[in-house]
Design an enzyme around this catalytic site. Sequence first.
Site, short mmCIF file in Angstrom:
data_model
loop_
_atom_site.label_atom_id
_atom_site.label_comp_id
_atom_site.label_asym_id
_atom_site.label_seq_id
_atom_site.Cartn_x
_atom_site.Cartn_y
_atom_site.Cartn_z
N ASP A 1 -10.70 11.47 -9.41
CA ASP A 1 -10.39 12.88 -9.21
C ASP A 1 -9.42 13.00 -8.05
O ASP A 1 -9.49 12.23 -7.09
CB ASP A 1 -11.66 13.67 -8.89
CG ASP A 1 -12.63 13.74 -10.05
OD1 ASP A 1 -12.19 13.52 -11.19
OD2 ASP A 1 -13.81 14.01 -9.81
N ALA A 2 -8.54 13.97 -8.10
CA ALA A 2 -7.49 14.12 -7.09
C ALA A 2 -8.00 14.05 -5.66
O ALA A 2 -7.43 13.34 -4.85
CB ALA A 2 -6.72 15.40 -7.34
#
Length: 189
Positions: A27-28
């Site tokens: 995830d970012a």
Amino acid sequence: QHALPFNLQRATGPEALQDPLPAHRLDAPTGGLLVVAKTRPALAALGHAFQERRVEKEYRAIVVGRLEGEGWIEQDVEGRNAATRYSPVLYSRSLKSQWLTTVALFPKTGRTHQLRQHMLFVGTPILGDSLYHHDGLLFRGKGLFLCAIRLRFPHPVTGESLEITIDEPTKFVSLRLRENRRWEKYFPP
């Protein structure tokens, strides 16, 4: 992913990818280890290893609250089965939330935001999670306290088991020290 071509040399040969590519995703806001392939066969082999769940992943997180004992969470994420094992590593006092727990997370599936949703589901959201945790206990500007710290996977060519580990980020250590100092200022031992 965009930084990979600038930080890794390209492979040469007929099976080389134009640029190195990640074999999985993070995830970012999640930090940590990422497996990267430089050839088509390596990318395919690593992709299969992840898909067949032959990759062991360990994450470290700091969650809001006191998470007691080891456990297993099976809770669907976006309608798909998702499973995570967790084990508390360390407890810290905090003026903002009473307790913070540093926890080891071992996802058995790889759903988007799985760890974030699972920790919220058991009542201990991951610190800095502005997407799922909106109650004002956030330590603004510090980011998400979630990091991939260990991966074990088969080498894409030899099949030999590889294990890669990193230390938890220094921001984890700094936050625990700061929060403990603040707690002890008002509640001396």
